[in-house]
Design an enzyme around this catalytic site. Structure first.
Site, PDB file in Angstrom:
ATOM      1  N   HIS A  19      39.775  39.748  31.534  1.00  0.00           N
ATOM      2  CA  HIS A  19      39.378  39.386  32.897  1.00  0.00           C
ATOM      3  C   HIS A  19      37.892  39.032  32.994  1.00  0.00           C
ATOM      4  CE1 HIS A  19      41.601  38.968  36.493  1.00  0.00           C
ATOM      5  NE2 HIS A  19      41.401  40.125  37.059  1.00  0.00           N
ATOM      6  N   ASN A  66      38.505  41.108  42.678  1.00  0.00           N
ATOM      7  CA  ASN A  66      39.267  40.770  43.886  1.00  0.00           C
ATOM      8  C   ASN A  66      38.399  40.492  45.109  1.00  0.00           C
ATOM      9  OD1 ASN A  66      41.389  41.216  42.197  1.00  0.00           O
ATOM     10  ND2 ASN A  66      42.133  43.032  43.254  1.00  0.00           N
ATOM     11  N   ASN A 113      43.482  36.582  41.721  1.00  0.00           N
ATOM     12  CA  ASN A 113      42.956  37.227  42.925  1.00  0.00           C
ATOM     13  C   ASN A 113      41.481  36.937  43.174  1.00  0.00           C
ATOM     14  OD1 ASN A 113      45.402  38.326  43.741  1.00  0.00           O
ATOM     15  ND2 ASN A 113      45.126  40.136  42.455  1.00  0.00           N
TER      16      ASN A 113
END
EC number: 3.1.1.29
Length: 186
Positions: A19, A66, A113
């Site tokens: 990520h 997010n 997201n």
């Protein structure tokens, strides 16, 4: 001023995870172009410098993935940049094989997201992006566990090369525009 954001999660726990490839590319750009990433503002770690003659703000949001849009919105507003032409985001993509790049001038969040939150805060899907492939989630894995996991074996070498190619793609977007970079890197 051109705002270039690499997405990731703050903290050593998340360093070098799938990520955090956006952070890795920002680090490559900062190193190559001698940009100090030592300013904390806009809910991010930032550095101002010049890439191939273009003044840039490199941004690593510290809001967690997010909520990346909060940080991006602050930077875009502060520098009064047009998200469609003076902003670029770099992030991980599970729909691309590890190390593959995909450059686009606009698009949906595609289930990411961090991008969903940026679109929400900017009010547009029209902004250039460099997607860095991290590979598809294996059968039976939880998506969050997968993207917060680390690269293994041969993937590590592929990703090191991908960070360099993504940094080169960013430089080309700045100098020659996204269309040329799409032709050269997709």
């Amino acid at each position: 001023m051109y705002v270039i954001a690499g997405l990731g999660n703050p903290g050593s726990k998340y360093e070098k995870t799938r990520h955090n490839v956006g952070f890795q590319v920002i680090d490559r750009l900062a190193s190559k172009y001698h940009i100090d990433m030592n300013t904390k503002k806009h809910k991010a770690i930032c550095g101002t410098g010049v890439i191939e003659g273009v003044k840039v703000l490199l941004v690593k949001p510290q809001t967690f993935m997010n909520l990346s849009g909060e940080s991006i919105r602050e930077a875009v507003d502060f520098y009064k940049v047009d998200p469609e032409t003076e902003f670029l985001v770099i992030y991980d993509d599970i729909s691309l094989a590890p190390g593959h790049l995909r450059i686009r001038k606009k698009g949906s969040a595609g289930g990411h997201n961090g991008i969903k939150n940026i679109i929400l805060h900017l009010g547009t899907q029209v902004f250039p992006r460099v997607r860095v492939g991290v590979g598809e989630k294996p059968e039976g894995y939880d998506l969050a566990d997968y993207v917060l996991g680390h690269f293994q074996g041969d993937e590590k070498k592929l990703m090191e090369e991908a960070y360099d190619r993504a940094a080169a793609a960013v430089a080309e977007i700045l100098t020659d525009g996204p269309d040329k970079a799409m032709n050269d890197f997709n």
